[in-house]
Design an enzyme around this catalytic site. Sequence first.
Site, PDB file in Angstrom:
ATOM      1  N   SER A 156       0.836  -1.204   0.000  1.00 10.18           N
ATOM      2  CA  SER A 156       0.000   0.000   0.000  1.00 10.18           C
ATOM      3  C   SER A 156       0.862   1.241   0.000  1.00 10.18           C
ATOM      4  O   SER A 156       2.015   1.222   0.450  1.00 10.18           O
ATOM      5  CB  SER A 156      -0.893  -0.003   1.251  1.00 10.18           C
ATOM      6  OG  SER A 156      -1.515   1.245   1.454  1.00 10.18           O
ATOM      7  N   TYR A 159      -2.339  -0.902  10.418  1.00  7.97           N
ATOM      8  CA  TYR A 159      -2.460  -1.341   9.024  1.00  7.97           C
ATOM      9  C   TYR A 159      -1.226  -0.926   8.223  1.00  7.97           C
ATOM     10  O   TYR A 159      -0.639  -1.740   7.494  1.00  7.97           O
ATOM     11  CB  TYR A 159      -3.716  -0.735   8.411  1.00  7.97           C
ATOM     12  CG  TYR A 159      -3.862  -0.935   6.917  1.00  7.97           C
ATOM     13  CD1 TYR A 159      -4.391  -2.115   6.406  1.00  7.97           C
ATOM     14  CD2 TYR A 159      -3.503   0.075   6.016  1.00  7.97           C
ATOM     15  CE1 TYR A 159      -4.545  -2.295   5.039  1.00  7.97           C
ATOM     16  CE2 TYR A 159      -3.653  -0.102   4.653  1.00  7.97           C
ATOM     17  CZ  TYR A 159      -4.177  -1.281   4.165  1.00  7.97           C
ATOM     18  OH  TYR A 159      -4.326  -1.458   2.816  1.00  7.97           O
TER      19      TYR A 159
END
Length: 284
Positions: free
Chosen positions: A176, A189
């Site tokens: 990400s 995360y």
Amino acid sequence: MTEKDFDALDSPQDQPGREHKMDPAPEYMPRYPGSGRLKGKTALITGGDSGIGRATAILYAREGADVAIVYREESRDAEETQRLVEAEGREALLIAGDVGEKSFCADAVSRTLERFGKIDILVNNAGEQHAQEGLEDIEEAQMERTFRTNIFGTILMTQAVLPHLKKGARIICVTSITAYKGQDLLLDYASTKGAILAFLRAMASKLAPEGILVNGVAPGPIWTPLIPASFPADKVEEFGENSPLGRAGQPNEVAPSLLFLACEDSSFMSGQVLHPNGGTPVGG
């Protein structure tokens, strides 16, 4: 997207999200005819029921691959993805379970091999995220769940698949933009996505002598079920507006990066990451 639209969706923290409840629906269909770039291949895609996973499964099928679709429990979305893969003339195998469990990963690989006889491409895409205002708000149970799905799942599925991969096989990990830039509401995360980045680089070096290529994709803001399942309505309303292109991306704008890394066009790439993120420069 209006607050009324959001109210019809799963509330934040209720994960995984449901693509069939999203309005507007994400764009997942490939934009171009296939050219046989994955003809005769078999791919196993975790989180393949929706979002980036769905778009990738359909694109792989259009390019000639059969697909094993691993998902947690979103049967309606998974069955729709299966229908879309089969509409491209390929076979789809649905496998429900938790990638954070070692025994499930072994079973998923076994079932894929039983059905298709081989695995040429592994896409580690399954993930979850839970927004919290501060580090002190992240409970240990949430931290363990996020790490279990995102990085444990990536490692465990790779462990299960690895003995069955041959020279030329591909492992693709979805990290990400948060691995590079951080994210104030997604501290745990972002940490898992950084771990995935380190893992794919280490594995690329480890597997290079065997001719197995390991690469990654680091999407920016993409309109997937994870977004309305993670954030309150006001954050969903403005999602993606701060990207240089001024909008969120669509799953079918990410899937071509995963196709490139799965086919022969990327035969001289390993340990690399592609960045479909709306124009944000990142380093590393």
